[in-house]
Design a protein around this motif. Structure first.
Motif, mmCIF file in Angstrom:
data_model
loop_
_atom_site.group_PDB
_atom_site.id
_atom_site.type_symbol
_atom_site.label_atom_id
_atom_site.label_comp_id
_atom_site.label_asym_id
_atom_site.label_seq_id
_atom_site.Cartn_x
_atom_site.Cartn_y
_atom_site.Cartn_z
ATOM 1 N N TYR A 370 48.146 28.283 22.408
ATOM 2 C CA TYR A 370 47.741 29.071 23.584
ATOM 3 C C TYR A 370 47.980 28.263 24.850
ATOM 4 N N PRO A 371 48.073 28.923 26.017
ATOM 5 C CA PRO A 371 47.858 30.358 26.264
ATOM 6 C C PRO A 371 49.125 31.207 26.164
ATOM 7 N N LYS A 372 50.307 30.589 26.013
ATOM 8 C CA LYS A 372 51.559 31.340 26.116
ATOM 9 C C LYS A 372 52.180 31.713 24.777
ATOM 10 N N GLN A 373 51.645 31.162 23.680
ATOM 11 C CA GLN A 373 52.246 31.332 22.349
ATOM 12 C C GLN A 373 53.710 30.894 22.349
ATOM 13 N N SER A 374 53.999 29.814 23.075
ATOM 14 C CA SER A 374 55.362 29.271 23.092
ATOM 15 C C SER A 374 55.733 28.775 21.703
ATOM 16 N N LYS A 375 57.044 28.800 21.421
ATOM 17 C CA LYS A 375 57.522 28.335 20.117
ATOM 18 C C LYS A 375 58.331 27.058 20.280
ATOM 19 N N ALA A 376 58.777 26.538 19.150
ATOM 20 C CA ALA A 376 59.393 25.218 19.115
ATOM 21 C C ALA A 376 60.492 25.030 20.149
ATOM 22 N N GLY A 377 61.373 26.008 20.259
ATOM 23 C CA GLY A 377 62.501 25.869 21.176
ATOM 24 C C GLY A 377 62.105 25.780 22.631
ATOM 25 N N GLU A 378 60.866 26.162 22.940
ATOM 26 C CA GLU A 378 60.387 26.131 24.327
ATOM 27 C C GLU A 378 59.551 24.889 24.620
ATOM 28 N N LEU A 379 59.403 24.004 23.632
ATOM 29 C CA LEU A 379 58.510 22.853 23.776
ATOM 30 C C LEU A 379 59.307 21.554 23.826
ATOM 31 N N PRO A 380 59.420 20.925 24.991
ATOM 32 C CA PRO A 380 60.127 19.644 25.083
ATOM 33 C C PRO A 380 59.353 18.548 24.365
ATOM 34 N N VAL A 381 60.018 17.439 24.133
ATOM 35 C CA VAL A 381 59.407 16.370 23.347
ATOM 36 C C VAL A 381 58.129 15.859 24.010
ATOM 37 N N GLY A 382 58.075 15.826 25.340
ATOM 38 C CA GLY A 382 56.868 15.364 26.016
ATOM 39 C C GLY A 382 55.672 16.242 25.704
#
Length: 512
Positions: A370-382
């Motif tokens: 949460y809050p965006k329910q982002s998935k792996a491809g949207e999550l940078p390593v940081g």
């Protein structure tokens, strides 16, 4: 803005919004008060060096406000935060106005409301004085950590003094009180009463309070014209422009000091949170080299760790300290705290890279965060690194509903999240090694947050197996198999077998 040429006012203006949240006041109330205070200081003819003290002392006036939220929740009840705006505008010498505060004690406490009344009466003046002193002491200490100078620290320590000597914590009177404090009080009340009833409400309040709560000399130079443009101008930009010369700049390597001070500020909100943000920052800083992050990336993720929980200030302490299961309304507030953190920091150009990571610290690879329910491809390593460090650090600290886990047990829990496809394997290894924990030789996280079972299903789908065939091979019901397939398609962002097969090949999922 180059990271080696930061104006201190920019991050501090952004961070002042956190104070508004903690005080349950409208956003930019601190910035508006700062603008009015500078205008008052100019009317009084103060030299630039004193105007600068006025600027920071007003902007950060409530820097100590998280120091007592635990005690306030304990004494005043689950809706203690709602008392803050009322208390801030209430004249303590007015018994009728003070009675209005007493009527609010224990609201939301149900059958325990009488218990809260009893606690307040038992604490009495001594308990009240301890709370007020803590607010002043902490605000002053944090100002020193921000390198704002002894004058600002002194002004914040005197925040609750009154012109007539009836204030706290020292009972100073008249010109014994720093001029910056006296101006900040008038400016703050001007903004508060303007919001409540316009210029007439301000004049009424000042007429009653000058010579008592407020410095009559400062009130004498006040004019409603000082407020009339605040609803039409960009108060953010005007506040930056209004900073007196010489303007403070902070080297990039000193931005950590600012971030660390606000980490302490937000972690003071509850004893359960003490040291959490700094603990997360230590972990990501030690783990970053293991992931080959360069110095700039390492600094950004470390600062994000210090600041990731600023949005907690918007959530009542009674929620963070609830010992039973969170209610639906509580969860809605909790789920928004990363959003609040991101929006606070994104106001500052200098902190935009930090804000981007902060807003993702509760997201998960499989989209379940949460809050965006982002998935792996949207999550940078940081962001992945920050998420792992946040989980590990939280697990090693006690919470109202559970005791602290041992480092080894916390590590096992992190590894379970990796196996479930929610946390990144490489980041988990880096964090756990930084924490001194043993990590299995093989530790991987699948693309798009896929679990190992979902990888099995994807391989079968890619090879053209029907749901019924998948069900027989994996010994599950056809309905469960269909659910797996649809969930996988959603995670990897495809809708056909051929696209699923291409995704699997591109990500090496046919290789054991």
């Amino acid at each position: 803005m180059a990271r080696d040429e930061l104006r201190l006012a920019e991050p501090l203006c952004a961070l002042s919004v956190t104070l508004d949240l903690a005080m349950a006041q409208p956003l930019e109330k601190s910035i508006r008060s700062c603008l009015v205070a500078i205008r008052l200081a100019q009317r009084l003819g103060l030299p630039a060096v004193e105007q600068r003290t006025v600027y920071y002392a007003t902007l950060l006036r409530h820097l100590g406000c998280t120091a007592t939220t635990h005690e306030e929740a304990h004494q005043f009840g689950p809706r203690a935060a709602e008392l803050r705006p009322l208390a801030e505008r209430t004249d303590s010498s007015d018994s009728r106005a003070t009675l209005a505060i007493l009527r609010q004690i224990g609201k939301g406490g149900g059958v325990r409301r009488l218990q809260y009344f009893t606690r307040v009466l038992t604490a009495g003046k001594t308990g009240e004085a301890e709370i007020l002193l803590a607010v002043c002491e902490v605000g002053s200490m944090l100002a020193k950590r921000l390198h704002l100078g002894p004058e600002v620290a002194a002004a914040l320590y005197q925040n609750l003094e009154r012109w007539d000597g009836a204030g706290s914590p020292k009972g100073l009177a008249g010109e014994e009180i720093a001029i910056a404090t006296r101006i900040a009080e008038v400016a703050t009340q001007a903004v508060i009463f303007t919001n409540l009833g316009g210029p007439e409400a301000v004049q009424t309040a000042f007429g009653k309070r000058q010579g008592g709560w407020l410095d009559p000399g400062v009130v004498a130079v006040f004019n409603p014209d000082l407020l009339k443009d605040l609803d039409t101008i960009d108060v953010w930009q005007h506040a930056l422009d209004a900073e007196p010369e010489p303007r403070r700049h902070v080297p990039a390597d000193r931005l950590d000091d600012v971030a660390r001070a606000f980490a302490h500020f937000v972690d003071l909100k509850s004893p359960y949170l003490f040291g959490h943000s700094t603990g997360v920052a230590d972990l990501v800083d030690q783990a970053a080299p293991k992931l080959r992050l360069d110095d700039d990336q390492r600094a950004i993720v470390r600062q994000a760790a210090y600041l990731h929980d600023l949005g907690r200030a918007a959530v009542p302490t009674s929620v963070w300290e609830r010992k039973s299961e969170l209610r639906r309304a509580d969860w809605e507030q909790v789920r928004l705290h990363p959003y609040h953190s991101e929006r606070i920091l994104a106001r500052s150009t200098a902190l935009e890279p930090v804000a981007a990571l902060v807003g993702l610290h509760h997201e998960r690879l499989d989209g379940s965060g949460y809050p965006k329910q982002s998935k792996a491809g949207e999550l940078p390593v940081g962001a992945r690194l920050l998420a792992v460090a946040d989980v590990y650090q939280a697990l090693t600290q006690s919470r109202p509903h559970r005791p602290a886990r041992s480092p080894a047990a916390a590590a096992d829990a992190v590894l379970a999240e990796v196996a479930a496809g929610r946390l990144d394997g490489d980041c988990a290894r880096a964090v756990l090694e930084a924490a001194g924990q043993q990590v299995p030789g093989r530790l991987t996280s699948r693309p798009a947050g896929l679990s190992e079972r979902e990888v099995q299903v994807l391989r079968l789908v890619a090879c053209g197996r029907s749901n019924a065939e998948i069900a027989r091979e994996l010994v599950v019901s056809p309905r469960t198999a269909e659910h797996h397939v649809q969930h996988i398609y959603g995670k990897i962002g495809v809708s056909t077998r051929a696209a699923a097969a291409l995704f699997a090949m591109q990500n090496g999922l046919f290789t054991p």
